[in-house]
Design a protein around this motif. Sequence first.
Motif, PDB file in Angstrom:
ATOM      1  N   SER A 186      56.937 -71.954  46.082  1.00 32.09           N
ATOM      2  CA  SER A 186      57.146 -71.470  44.723  1.00 32.09           C
ATOM      3  C   SER A 186      56.540 -70.077  44.583  1.00 32.09           C
ATOM      4  N   ASP A 223      56.932 -72.338  38.996  1.00 34.74           N
ATOM      5  CA  ASP A 223      55.731 -72.986  39.519  1.00 34.74           C
ATOM      6  C   ASP A 223      54.932 -71.921  40.255  1.00 34.74           C
ATOM      7  N   GLU A 254      53.597 -75.326  36.703  1.00 41.07           N
ATOM      8  CA  GLU A 254      54.817 -74.805  36.103  1.00 41.07           C
ATOM      9  C   GLU A 254      54.499 -74.236  34.720  1.00 41.07           C
ATOM     10  N   ALA A 298      61.153 -75.332  39.800  1.00 38.34           N
ATOM     11  CA  ALA A 298      60.027 -76.265  39.911  1.00 38.34           C
ATOM     12  C   ALA A 298      60.103 -76.924  41.279  1.00 38.34           C
TER      13      ALA A 298
END
Length: 372
Positions: A186, A223, A254, A298
């Motif tokens: 992420s 995220d 997130e 996410a």
Amino acid sequence: MILVTGGAGFIGANFVLDWLASSDEPVLNLDKLSYAGNLHNLEGLRQDPRHRFVQGDIGDSALLAGLLAEHQPRAIVHFAAESHVDRSIHGPEDFIQTNIVGTFRLLEAVRRYGAALPDRARQGLRFLQVSTDEVYGSLAPREPAFAETRAFQPNSPYSASKAASDHLVRAWHHTYGLPVLTTHCSNNYGPLQFPEKLIPLMIVNALGGQPLPVYGDGLQRRDWLYVKDHCSAIRRVLEAGQVGHSYHIGGGNEQANIDIVHSICTLLDALRPRPDGQSYLSQIAHVQDRPGHDRRYAIDARKIGRELGWQPAETWASGIRKTVQWYLEHPQWVAQVQTGAYRDWVQTCYPQVPAADAADAAGEIRAAGSGA
């Protein structure tokens, strides 16, 4: 020895530093030193015999073949990539050349190198592809987080080029038996991040008294993963990951972009208050959204936790505080990376607001010393 590509960039340099802080195994570091590659990131390794730096392009097949034959690494950790969505919109060809053609040439060089190794060395060889969650496209507000089984749906030239490189890595495994591992992370943040990305851009602009440009309504959700947690996860995947598998790496944080900006302003209000007593929040400026801006990413990182026992060490609160503190304590680094070319780029991507002035930003950081 391991070979790291792109090891002078943000994540790559953090990985090299982290690796050599926890292992005596040498690193051969190959980086083209484009705008985001910075040897100052590796200043502490200048006299370290375990670190050998080579300036070069992963698209240079002859260079790759020579380095592999000379140093015979047991693993290749592939960070080298053009990685910024805005840049890919304004100039996609660089992303095609580096992320697709460059990865192809690296795979071919490693395939030939591996084929010539003795059986035992060939069996231990690993090629680790460092990728992104952006290859999966955008999530609906209540949609489950990206799992490793999700189909790719890239929406920007950057994410399309990374998805293409991931497909090449998979194909070289299934067709040629190359022992590959792939990680999808992420959004990273932390020390040494080039200030085109959201968090360092907000810090530098805030300290320079410049507007804090937020795309659209600022409700795009991501995220957020502290870079040193990402490095520890890659080490773990390289150590124990199952060949041919993909592993998701996330921070479990997130948040909407506007909330990220608010967090940074709140920290700066406490650590380096504005001389006029106003909050940095007053500098927020909403600007026109970029084309094709994904609303939500996410990461479902349960597989790496379940199979390899990895978990992030930093919370959002601890990671963002460490990050802001690092930028406050390293004004020289900020000044060095803020070149004229960078200011031109800011004007291209955020024409509604003036670019941060490097000298002003560095001066603001320097003014109160490094003890904040």
